[in-house]
Design an enzyme around this catalytic site. Sequence first.
Site: not given
Lengths: 572, 186
Positions: A152, A196, A212-213, A282, A300, A343, A345
């Site tokens: 990103r 990311t 990694g959730g 994220w 999440n 999810d 989240d």
Amino acid sequence: MPKNSKNGLLFGTALTTALGLALAASAQEVKQDSKMAVRAAGATNVTQQQLDDAAKDQNNFLHTNGNYAQTRFYPNKQINKDNVAKLHPAWIFQTEVKESMETSPIVVNGTMFATTSYSHVYAIDAKTGAELWHYKPKLGAITTYCCGPNNRGVAVADDKVFVATLDAKLVALDAKTGNVVWEQKLADPEDGYSETMAPTVVKGKVLIGTNGGEYGIRGFVRAYNAADGKLLWNFDTIPENSVGVWATKDATGRDMHRDIEAEKAQLAKIGDPYKRLGGGVWQNPAVDLATNRIFFVVGNPSPDLDGSIRPGDNLYTDSLVSLDLDTGKYACHFQYIAHDVWDLDSVSPAVLVDVADKSGNTIPGVIHAGKTGHIYVHDRKDCSLIRFSDAMVAQENMWTLPTKEGARMLPGANGGVEWSPIATNPQAHLAYAINLHQPMTYQVESSPYPGGKLWLGGAFKVIATEESAGNVTAVDYNTGKIKWQVKTPEPMIGGILATDGGLVFTGEGNGLFKAYDANDGKVLWQFQAGAGVNAPPSSYTVDGKQYIVVGAGGNTQIDFKRGNNIIAFTVD
Amino acid sequence: MLRLMTAILLVCLSATARAQSIEEKANVCGACHGEDGIPQDKAFPIIWGQHAGYLYLQLRDFQKGVRKNEIMQPIAEGLTKDDMMALAEYFEKKQWPKLPQAAASGADAATAKRVNGSIGCTGCHLDQYQGDGSIARIAGQNHDYLLKTMLDFRTRDRANNPGMSDLMNAASEDDLKAMAAYLAGF
């Protein structure tokens, strides 16, 4: 790695020859990382004062979301409602990587820094689209990520550019040349970690979270020393006591149908599940310079759909969290959904704006657009919730628990609002968000921790027979009311930008990039980019001319058409 | 037959354990996966050109016993982590072979696209099903291996990726047959 080998450079013959020589020269010097230096970038030094004042900077775009408050409001009105119909491409830069593109271009004194999937970084002349350098990391063999090999963007400070890589490293590059200054391993991709998000740099600290959730990690936000990459502090997004208060209702007061007795029995049997509870971060934290605190949202719990093996509220998943910038110590949090099994989240970045409190007084606030489809408005002092907006998307059967056969509930698991940053106009107290409407079923299946492999605890299934669509929505965050809403044919993912020209810009999976009237949502201009426009736009000004820039590379998560273009637009 | 093949491979492996080069160590793999990258049996996967991260994780999982296979488990047992990664990188550099597999029928292709839209195969296997890193390339893979693998995930006989099992259970067997035909002919 699927690649487009064409690297479209808009150069004349003489410069192309020089480029060839430069490529050959640098190819002999570089071993680990392939970096193609064409020519050094110009004046790229960025001071802390410039970073602090970015919200007023009419030339540069210095932060992923415009400024530390993350308003994504660009304070220039050269491109405005009256002339936006004349907007046209100034240049199109073709990257080497034809894959999902989520970059937010950063611009420093006429030099643009943009990224692609697989963590490539390009320095580009923001006026001409000419390549200045290209950093291509040699990623480790093991990369573990859901939702695409995205990146990103970068952060800039002093003479460095910072990027986090898919194989969970943090890298500092020389802004002039793209040479690696330092590199730091953040975590082991074999355990499910990846990067990311774009870092945030403030006062000598590089702030970074982790993905990694979906893989049973234990999430974190960390600060590293911008000068040498040494760890300064670590905050585990999952505390050792993750149980919480056994909340039975979500932030909007709806019952989540938890079986608290069963969870307590499971807790007695297996103990606190904090070690593999997920909680990825994220998107960038917002930085409150006045109080020296940061605000971010946590994703999440793992596994996504199966709550039976993770008793408790699963703190601080699905939460807004605030920390002290200097120490990383906890300041406050607010959990939207305790013990999430859908999810739905928190991924869109938090934004700092002044808001009206319940009495109508203006106070420092923080807002977040949730996958639930609400914009949540908080008191910055203690993270408490002041109000939540009208739902921007259809909500049906909330909160129906996932079943073995699959239970239909709206919104689908992408939201609402995905990782896409919102934009705001603080003067008009409006938030602009892009939404997804993707009807899904939620299916649960219990399985033990698989050692860094995908661990959903079931499946999310798009209902093929139902229409998917999207919205662009303007919300008055002081009242919670929707001011205007425009439907789009595709679910919306990417991001949005507001400008002082009375415009908002955002793109669609079908390749259309559009300018809307910020006041009423009327479409004033559009351009077909040839691939999904699923990245947040930026704006900048070089030699007195304003540009709008956006990546058009499609999206892995929703499977929008891939491309490899970064397109800058201007008016003559 | 399987026992005989395992015994032969183990004899070969004990020889390769003393071998110096990775090429020599890799020789044993050709007995099943093909000297030229084309597998000897339709139920065996292509490993030439497969992504190194994925190959490494499969060898690791065979060694740990979380992926079960009578032939592969004894082979993986004697390998070090460095061996496994070196073998993975060796095969990644090979050219993925083009198998003579027909393109899927229009009906199977339409079903496969619907399945992808529903459970999001390309969310991990990426555009054109090419995979990357730890995620397998599945475009052009051996048809029978593809189908068996998806069905084994479904029954959890292949147990080293419960996320895949959950997703395969979210599709029907007929859907997976169409998906195997579509991917094989990609």
